[in-house]
Design a protein around this motif. Structure first.
Motif, PDB file in Angstrom:
ATOM      1  N   HIS A   1      -0.448   5.416   5.986  1.00 51.75           N
ATOM      2  CA  HIS A   1      -0.070   5.364   4.392  1.00 51.75           C
ATOM      3  C   HIS A   1      -0.569   3.871   4.307  1.00 51.75           C
ATOM      4  O   HIS A   1      -0.542   2.934   4.471  1.00 51.75           O
ATOM      5  CB  HIS A   1       1.407   5.798   4.497  1.00 51.75           C
ATOM      6  CG  HIS A   1       1.856   7.572   4.532  1.00 51.75           C
ATOM      7  ND1 HIS A   1       2.067   7.866   6.061  1.00 51.75           N
ATOM      8  CD2 HIS A   1       2.405   8.049   3.640  1.00 51.75           C
ATOM      9  CE1 HIS A   1       2.842   9.039   5.808  1.00 51.75           C
ATOM     10  NE2 HIS A   1       2.420   9.181   3.710  1.00 51.75           N
ATOM     11  N   LYS A   2      -1.227   4.125   2.878  1.00 50.83           N
ATOM     12  CA  LYS A   2      -1.767   2.769   1.848  1.00 50.83           C
ATOM     13  C   LYS A   2      -0.318   2.073   1.865  1.00 50.83           C
ATOM     14  O   LYS A   2       0.689   2.743   1.920  1.00 50.83           O
ATOM     15  CB  LYS A   2      -2.694   3.039   1.441  1.00 50.83           C
ATOM     16  CG  LYS A   2      -4.048   3.237   1.949  1.00 50.83           C
ATOM     17  CD  LYS A   2      -4.857   3.986   0.773  1.00 50.83           C
ATOM     18  CE  LYS A   2      -6.874   4.172   1.518  1.00 50.83           C
ATOM     19  NZ  LYS A   2      -7.253   4.824   0.799  1.00 50.83           N
ATOM     20  N   PRO A   3      -0.372   0.999   0.824  1.00 47.56           N
ATOM     21  CA  PRO A   3       0.429   0.060   0.609  1.00 47.56           C
ATOM     22  C   PRO A   3       1.170   0.717  -0.497  1.00 47.56           C
ATOM     23  O   PRO A   3       2.670   0.645  -0.212  1.00 47.56           O
ATOM     24  CB  PRO A   3      -0.197  -1.036   0.179  1.00 47.56           C
ATOM     25  CG  PRO A   3      -0.852  -1.572   1.471  1.00 47.56           C
ATOM     26  CD  PRO A   3      -2.121  -0.233   1.944  1.00 47.56           C
ATOM     27  N   ALA A   4       0.462   1.598  -1.053  1.00 53.07           N
ATOM     28  CA  ALA A   4       1.335   2.124  -2.797  1.00 53.07           C
ATOM     29  C   ALA A   4       2.048   3.163  -2.337  1.00 53.07           C
ATOM     30  O   ALA A   4       2.581   3.969  -3.198  1.00 53.07           O
ATOM     31  CB  ALA A   4      -0.702   2.743  -3.297  1.00 53.07           C
TER      32      ALA A   4
ATOM     33  N   LEU B   1      -3.555  -5.359   2.125  1.00 54.45           N
ATOM     34  CA  LEU B   1      -4.407  -5.018   1.925  1.00 54.45           C
ATOM     35  C   LEU B   1      -4.755  -3.446   1.091  1.00 54.45           C
ATOM     36  O   LEU B   1      -4.515  -2.828   2.272  1.00 54.45           O
ATOM     37  CB  LEU B   1      -5.770  -5.457   2.359  1.00 54.45           C
ATOM     38  CG  LEU B   1      -5.828  -6.945   3.192  1.00 54.45           C
ATOM     39  CD1 LEU B   1      -7.589  -6.880   4.323  1.00 54.45           C
ATOM     40  CD2 LEU B   1      -6.084  -7.830   1.670  1.00 54.45           C
ATOM     41  N   PRO B   2      -4.355  -3.354  -0.347  1.00 58.63           N
ATOM     42  CA  PRO B   2      -4.424  -1.929  -0.514  1.00 58.63           C
ATOM     43  C   PRO B   2      -5.144  -0.805  -0.427  1.00 58.63           C
ATOM     44  O   PRO B   2      -4.777   0.564  -0.397  1.00 58.63           O
ATOM     45  CB  PRO B   2      -4.831  -2.331  -1.895  1.00 58.63           C
ATOM     46  CG  PRO B   2      -5.153  -3.110  -2.163  1.00 58.63           C
ATOM     47  CD  PRO B   2      -5.088  -3.837  -1.130  1.00 58.63           C
TER      48      PRO B   2
ATOM     49  N   SER C   1       7.500   2.554   0.581  1.00 56.44           N
ATOM     50  CA  SER C   1       8.786   1.800  -0.306  1.00 56.44           C
ATOM     51  C   SER C   1       8.692  -0.419   0.729  1.00 56.44           C
ATOM     52  O   SER C   1       7.730  -0.168   1.239  1.00 56.44           O
ATOM     53  CB  SER C   1      10.100   2.133   0.712  1.00 56.44           C
ATOM     54  OG  SER C   1      10.232   1.566   1.833  1.00 56.44           O
ATOM     55  N   GLY C   2       8.962  -1.245  -0.599  1.00 54.48           N
ATOM     56  CA  GLY C   2       9.094  -2.347  -0.052  1.00 54.48           C
ATOM     57  C   GLY C   2       9.673  -2.932   1.101  1.00 54.48           C
ATOM     58  O   GLY C   2       8.542  -4.116   0.720  1.00 54.48           O
ATOM     59  N   GLY C   3      10.599  -2.478   1.519  1.00 49.21           N
ATOM     60  CA  GLY C   3      10.984  -2.377   3.185  1.00 49.21           C
ATOM     61  C   GLY C   3      10.477  -2.360   3.794  1.00 49.21           C
ATOM     62  O   GLY C   3       9.810  -3.268   4.641  1.00 49.21           O
ATOM     63  N   GLU C   4       9.134  -0.898   3.420  1.00 49.97           N
ATOM     64  CA  GLU C   4       8.437  -0.571   4.798  1.00 49.97           C
ATOM     65  C   GLU C   4       7.219  -1.593   4.680  1.00 49.97           C
ATOM     66  O   GLU C   4       6.697  -2.041   5.455  1.00 49.97           O
ATOM     67  CB  GLU C   4       8.060   0.680   4.102  1.00 49.97           C
ATOM     68  CG  GLU C   4       9.052   1.954   4.587  1.00 49.97           C
ATOM     69  CD  GLU C   4       8.405   3.348   4.490  1.00 49.97           C
ATOM     70  OE1 GLU C   4       8.991   3.860   4.819  1.00 49.97           O
ATOM     71  OE2 GLU C   4       8.037   3.432   2.945  1.00 49.97           O
TER      72      GLU C   4
ATOM     73  N   VAL D   1      -2.732  -3.568  10.002  1.00 49.14           N
ATOM     74  CA  VAL D   1      -1.882  -4.708  10.980  1.00 49.14           C
ATOM     75  C   VAL D   1      -2.541  -5.111  12.026  1.00 49.14           C
ATOM     76  O   VAL D   1      -2.884  -6.310  12.721  1.00 49.14           O
ATOM     77  CB  VAL D   1      -1.255  -3.759  11.767  1.00 49.14           C
ATOM     78  CG1 VAL D   1      -0.271  -4.295  13.057  1.00 49.14           C
ATOM     79  CG2 VAL D   1       0.118  -3.195  10.804  1.00 49.14           C
ATOM     80  N   THR D   2      -4.167  -4.014  12.583  1.00 51.80           N
ATOM     81  CA  THR D   2      -4.796  -4.409  13.489  1.00 51.80           C
ATOM     82  C   THR D   2      -5.600  -5.294  12.908  1.00 51.80           C
ATOM     83  O   THR D   2      -6.597  -6.626  13.895  1.00 51.80           O
ATOM     84  CB  THR D   2      -5.239  -3.092  13.624  1.00 51.80           C
ATOM     85  OG1 THR D   2      -6.433  -2.972  12.153  1.00 51.80           O
ATOM     86  CG2 THR D   2      -5.626  -2.088  13.721  1.00 51.80           C
ATOM     87  N   ILE D   3      -5.856  -5.911  11.957  1.00 55.39           N
ATOM     88  CA  ILE D   3      -6.728  -7.097  10.785  1.00 55.39           C
ATOM     89  C   ILE D   3      -6.935  -8.469  11.975  1.00 55.39           C
ATOM     90  O   ILE D   3      -8.002  -8.730  12.339  1.00 55.39           O
ATOM     91  CB  ILE D   3      -6.186  -7.234   9.767  1.00 55.39           C
ATOM     92  CG1 ILE D   3      -7.054  -6.219   8.824  1.00 55.39           C
ATOM     93  CG2 ILE D   3      -7.406  -9.239   8.934  1.00 55.39           C
ATOM     94  CD1 ILE D   3      -6.646  -5.716   7.097  1.00 55.39           C
ATOM     95  N   PRO D   4      -5.648  -8.907  12.010  1.00 53.76           N
ATOM     96  CA  PRO D   4      -5.451 -10.461  12.974  1.00 53.76           C
ATOM     97  C   PRO D   4      -6.188 -10.331  14.481  1.00 53.76           C
ATOM     98  O   PRO D   4      -6.458 -11.553  14.733  1.00 53.76           O
ATOM     99  CB  PRO D   4      -3.900 -10.724  12.989  1.00 53.76           C
ATOM    100  CG  PRO D   4      -3.396 -10.168  11.719  1.00 53.76           C
ATOM    101  CD  PRO D   4      -4.037  -8.707  11.691  1.00 53.76           C
ATOM    102  N   ALA D   5      -6.035  -9.095  15.502  1.00 56.43           N
ATOM    103  CA  ALA D   5      -6.583  -8.477  16.275  1.00 56.43           C
ATOM    104  C   ALA D   5      -7.760  -8.867  16.652  1.00 56.43           C
ATOM    105  O   ALA D   5      -8.422  -9.372  17.334  1.00 56.43           O
ATOM    106  CB  ALA D   5      -5.487  -7.798  17.007  1.00 56.43           C
ATOM    107  N   LEU D   6      -8.176  -7.997  15.081  1.00 61.40           N
ATOM    108  CA  LEU D   6      -9.859  -8.078  14.629  1.00 61.40           C
ATOM    109  C   LEU D   6     -10.375  -8.869  14.964  1.00 61.40           C
ATOM    110  O   LEU D   6     -11.525 -10.017  15.649  1.00 61.40           O
ATOM    111  CB  LEU D   6     -10.412  -6.544  13.697  1.00 61.40           C
ATOM    112  CG  LEU D   6      -9.801  -5.765  14.757  1.00 61.40           C
ATOM    113  CD1 LEU D   6     -10.056  -4.053  13.623  1.00 61.40           C
ATOM    114  CD2 LEU D   6     -10.807  -4.845  14.971  1.00 61.40           C
TER     115      LEU D   6
END
Length: 216
Positions: free
Chosen positions: A133-136, A91-92, A139-142, A100-105
């Protein structure tokens, strides 16, 4: 751990899966390969409860998941299955940590515990310094490593990955592939990976070849 019995699936008059029988053991890294249109992604979606088969049974750790009601199924999916997609689906508007926390919440874990788990997973992925950092800004790998951390935060029985390295350059692709095996070796994690990458498929414990809706 995962058992598929007689799985069929059609879309209108097109039969995409034609009687799939497959067993995946705990701790395996399994690749599913085949030409476009072979039914690989449809099979993965059915295995992950994102779609339902027309006929057949799906068992995960002894639970026949295609018999669960919608609310039970959603809770089971959140608890037992992690997903990694080709284009990460982060989610941008949220930071890496928040993604990362969203599924746990969703599972009902407290915000403090969800954050603790997310910090731990990002540290394992070597991304502690990128947590805010936000997705934007990644890097692609990150981004893909954040997506893997998100998939793992609820300690699922299996991670299903659909072309997870398809959008990555060679270096990041190799790093992601190494990560899958590291997670299997250190955490006993099970992976089922749909891929066109012959290099990845050759490294997996088992390769499932599909053609025209069947396993060869």
């Amino acid at each position: 751990m995962i058992e598929l019995q007689g799985i069929t699936k059609s879309f209108s008059s097109l039969q995409v899966l034609k009687g799939i029988d497959l067993t995946i053991d705990k701790g395996e890294v399994v690749s599913i390969v085949g030409p476009s249109g072979a039914g690989k992604t449809t099979l993965l979606q059915i295995m992950g409860t994102l779609d339902k088969p027309d006929t057949g049974r799906i068992l995960l750790n002894g639970t026949e998941i295609n018999r669960l009601k919608e609310r039970e199924l959603a809770a089971f999916r959140n608890r037992e299955i992690g997903f990694v997609f080709q284009f990460h689906q982060l989610l941008p508007e949220f930071t890496a940590l928040e993604n990362v926390t969203i599924p746990a919440l969703i599972q009902g874990v407290s915000s403090g515990e969800a954050r603790r788990r997310a910090v731990e997973m990002l540290e394992f992925m070597g991304l502690s310094e990128r947590a805010s950092h936000k997705p934007a800004e990644l890097s692609g790998g990150e981004k893909q490593r954040v997506a893997v951390a998100r998939a793992l935060i609820n300690h699922p029985s299996v991670v299903l990955a659909d072309e997870p390295s398809g959008s990555l350059d060679t270096h990041n692709k190799e790093e992601l592939h190494r990560l899958f095996f590291e997670l299997r070796d250190k955490l006993g994690q099970t992976f089922v990976i749909v891929t066109h990458d012959e290099g990845l498929a050759s490294q997996t414990d088992r390769t499932i070849h599909m053609l025209d809706g069947r396993i060869l």
